[in-house]
Scaffold this motif. Structure first.
Motif, mmCIF file in Angstrom:
data_model
loop_
_atom_site.group_PDB
_atom_site.id
_atom_site.type_symbol
_atom_site.label_atom_id
_atom_site.label_comp_id
_atom_site.label_asym_id
_atom_site.label_seq_id
_atom_site.Cartn_x
_atom_site.Cartn_y
_atom_site.Cartn_z
ATOM 1 N N GLN A 278 38.184 45.105 37.371
ATOM 2 C CA GLN A 278 37.000 44.271 36.802
ATOM 3 C C GLN A 278 35.575 44.137 37.692
ATOM 4 O OE1 GLN A 278 38.467 40.370 36.393
ATOM 5 N NE2 GLN A 278 40.539 40.866 35.091
ATOM 6 N N THR A 279 35.784 44.081 38.953
ATOM 7 C CA THR A 279 34.550 44.077 39.687
ATOM 8 C C THR A 279 33.596 45.240 39.481
ATOM 9 O OG1 THR A 279 35.723 42.596 41.224
ATOM 10 C CG2 THR A 279 33.647 43.475 42.184
ATOM 11 N N ALA A 280 34.549 46.305 39.387
ATOM 12 C CA ALA A 280 33.827 47.545 39.377
ATOM 13 C C ALA A 280 33.107 47.774 37.866
ATOM 14 C CB ALA A 280 34.846 48.754 39.633
ATOM 15 N N LEU A 281 33.680 47.217 37.135
ATOM 16 C CA LEU A 281 33.110 47.325 35.650
ATOM 17 C C LEU A 281 32.178 46.151 35.370
ATOM 18 C CD1 LEU A 281 36.452 48.203 33.469
ATOM 19 C CD2 LEU A 281 34.420 49.851 34.214
ATOM 20 N N PHE A 282 32.515 45.076 35.700
ATOM 21 C CA PHE A 282 31.758 43.832 35.362
ATOM 22 C C PHE A 282 30.993 43.228 36.333
ATOM 23 C CE2 PHE A 282 35.826 43.481 32.927
ATOM 24 C CZ PHE A 282 35.587 44.212 31.932
ATOM 25 N N GLY A 283 31.193 43.645 37.798
ATOM 26 C CA GLY A 283 30.468 43.111 38.810
ATOM 27 C C GLY A 283 30.988 41.918 39.117
ATOM 28 N N ARG A 284 32.027 41.279 38.676
ATOM 29 C CA ARG A 284 32.810 40.578 39.104
ATOM 30 C C ARG A 284 34.007 40.167 38.473
ATOM 31 N NH1 ARG A 284 30.712 39.725 34.434
ATOM 32 N NH2 ARG A 284 31.224 38.000 32.739
ATOM 33 N N ALA A 285 35.130 39.313 38.937
ATOM 34 C CA ALA A 285 36.322 38.920 38.382
ATOM 35 C C ALA A 285 35.804 37.967 37.086
ATOM 36 C CB ALA A 285 37.152 38.144 39.072
ATOM 37 N N LEU B 100 42.965 46.743 33.368
ATOM 38 C CA LEU B 100 41.901 45.667 33.154
ATOM 39 C C LEU B 100 42.019 44.306 33.538
ATOM 40 C CD1 LEU B 100 40.088 46.345 29.651
ATOM 41 C CD2 LEU B 100 39.030 46.747 32.065
ATOM 42 N N LEU B 101 43.445 43.983 33.989
ATOM 43 C CA LEU B 101 43.884 42.962 34.610
ATOM 44 C C LEU B 101 43.501 42.859 36.165
ATOM 45 C CD1 LEU B 101 47.080 41.886 32.844
ATOM 46 C CD2 LEU B 101 44.658 41.135 32.187
ATOM 47 N N ASP B 102 43.414 44.028 36.745
ATOM 48 C CA ASP B 102 43.176 44.403 38.097
ATOM 49 C C ASP B 102 41.738 43.710 38.543
ATOM 50 O OD1 ASP B 102 42.431 45.658 40.760
ATOM 51 O OD2 ASP B 102 44.119 47.064 40.426
ATOM 52 N N LYS B 103 41.659 42.841 39.406
ATOM 53 C CA LYS B 103 40.291 42.253 39.957
ATOM 54 C C LYS B 103 39.449 43.329 40.270
ATOM 55 C CE LYS B 103 41.840 38.247 38.721
ATOM 56 N NZ LYS B 103 41.292 37.750 37.532
ATOM 57 N N ARG B 104 40.108 44.539 41.078
ATOM 58 C CA ARG B 104 39.140 45.501 41.853
ATOM 59 C C ARG B 104 38.611 46.260 40.418
ATOM 60 N NH1 ARG B 104 43.359 48.997 44.562
ATOM 61 N NH2 ARG B 104 44.546 48.672 43.009
ATOM 62 N N GLU C 32 53.466 41.148 27.481
ATOM 63 C CA GLU C 32 52.678 39.881 28.127
ATOM 64 C C GLU C 32 51.423 40.433 28.635
ATOM 65 O OE1 GLU C 32 53.785 36.855 27.737
ATOM 66 O OE2 GLU C 32 55.508 37.388 26.515
ATOM 67 N N GLY C 33 50.517 39.699 28.736
ATOM 68 C CA GLY C 33 49.052 39.979 29.439
ATOM 69 C C GLY C 33 48.247 38.880 29.470
ATOM 70 N N ALA C 34 46.888 38.943 29.171
ATOM 71 C CA ALA C 34 45.942 37.835 29.214
ATOM 72 C C ALA C 34 44.802 38.266 28.555
ATOM 73 C CB ALA C 34 45.492 37.761 30.648
ATOM 74 N N VAL C 35 44.153 37.363 28.277
ATOM 75 C CA VAL C 35 42.937 37.280 27.557
ATOM 76 C C VAL C 35 41.870 37.365 28.342
ATOM 77 C CG1 VAL C 35 41.350 36.218 25.751
ATOM 78 C CG2 VAL C 35 43.722 36.585 25.119
#
Length: 312
Positions: free
Chosen positions: A21-28, A15-19, A72-75
């Motif tokens: 995110q774009t596929a799921l949410f339509g954007r980063a 889910l940290l991958d911008k590709r 380690e990750g991101a919110v």
């Protein structure tokens, strides 16, 4: 139109991958660095073609408990619609649950769908059935302890704090001071049947106690989260009403036990907490109950095997 609420989701994988995110949410989506203490990761093979197509990977990572470790990750900062899309993306091996980040803030995270499979240090809080009454071998809890510790003698622990006669209110009062020294990552609550009992003198007086069940479980969830422990709630087992109508001055009925089961199930679904339905293994098998309420040794063995199959 209902306004979308903001959500924070801890991620350490695809889910940290911008590709993705774009596929799921339509954007980063906006994100900020974060850490999750008390966890490590292990690989999880993926077989869902749509997930593999989106991520480009057939092996993802899943979280596992480990003292002293950190992931380690991101919110990710998401809307209602984003969160629903993330839920749809995650395969059935994952469920969304609340965790406590190293910063002290809570966030959603996708955890192993089998709650005890990823556990290391389990605390059981409950009543006489969890205590193992009527079984010289210590009941289902002792069997679970033996199997769990044997899986990793160095790091796995199980502490049974069950007290015969306990209600959910009692568990909420008795458990908090006992948790910190045991460093729990999982709190398994196996209580509630005593909440459903009525004193014989009041057996004909109806009372709506579903709100009390919800309030007690909400307090237990908050307590577990302060220790970054995953709350897992076991539903009641089947009882033989013909033999429990007058038990030590109390009346236990199948109707009230089923009502308890549904109240707990509904609260867990609404609160994103693990519910383990323990009704079916003993249903219609009175020979596995000593007094209509407490399992005998064979009944506890049946319960343990079922619990193991749905949670580990």
């Amino acid at each position: 139109m209902t306004e979308s609420r903001p959500h924070t989701l801890f991620s350490f994988g695809t889910l940290l991958d911008k590709r993705v995110q774009t596929a799921l949410f339509g954007r980063a989506v906006p994100s900020s660095a974060a850490s999750l203490a008390g966890y490590t990761t292990r690989p999880l093979p993926i077989t869902d073609p749509s997930v593999i197509s989106t991520s480009g990977l057939d092996v993802h990572l899943t979280l596992e408990r480990k003292i002293g470790a950190a992931v380690e990750g991101a919110v990710l900062h998401l809307t209602d619609q984003d969160l629903a899309a993330a839920d749809a993306y995650e395969v059935d091996d994952y469920v969304r649950r609340r965790v406590l980040l190293s910063s002290g803030e809570s966030a959603w995270a996708y955890l192993d769908a089998k709650p005890l499979r990823a556990a290391a240090r389990i605390v059981i809080a409950g009543d006489s059935i969890a205590y193992g009454r009527c079984d010289p071998q210590g009941g289902w809890a002792a069997r679970l302890a033996a199997a769990h510790i044997a899986g990793n003698e160095a790091e796995h622990r199980l502490f049974n704090l069950a007290i015969p006669g306990s209600t959910l209110t009692g568990v909420g009062e008795q458990t908090p001071p006992l948790l910190a020294p045991r460093l729990p990552d999982t709190l398994l609550v196996a209580a509630g049947i005593n909440d459903s009992a009525l004193p014989l003198a009041d057996a004909g007086t109806p009372r709506d106690w579903s709100a009390d069940i919800a309030d007690n479980l909400t307090a237990l969830a908050a307590m577990a989260l302060t220790h970054n422990a995953r709350l897992v709630v076991m539903g009641p087992i089947w009882l033989d009403e013909a033999r429990t109508r007058d038990y030590e001055g109390l009346r236990f009925t199948e109707e009230r036990a089923l009502s308890l089961r549904e109240s707990i199930r509904a609260w867990c679904a609404e609160s994103y907490v693990d519910f383990l339905d323990m009704w079916e293994p003993l249903r219609g098998r009175p020979e596995l109950l000593v007094d209509g309420l407490h399992p005998n040794s064979e009944g506890h063995r049946v319960l343990y095997r079922y619990l193991d199959s749905i949670s580990r």
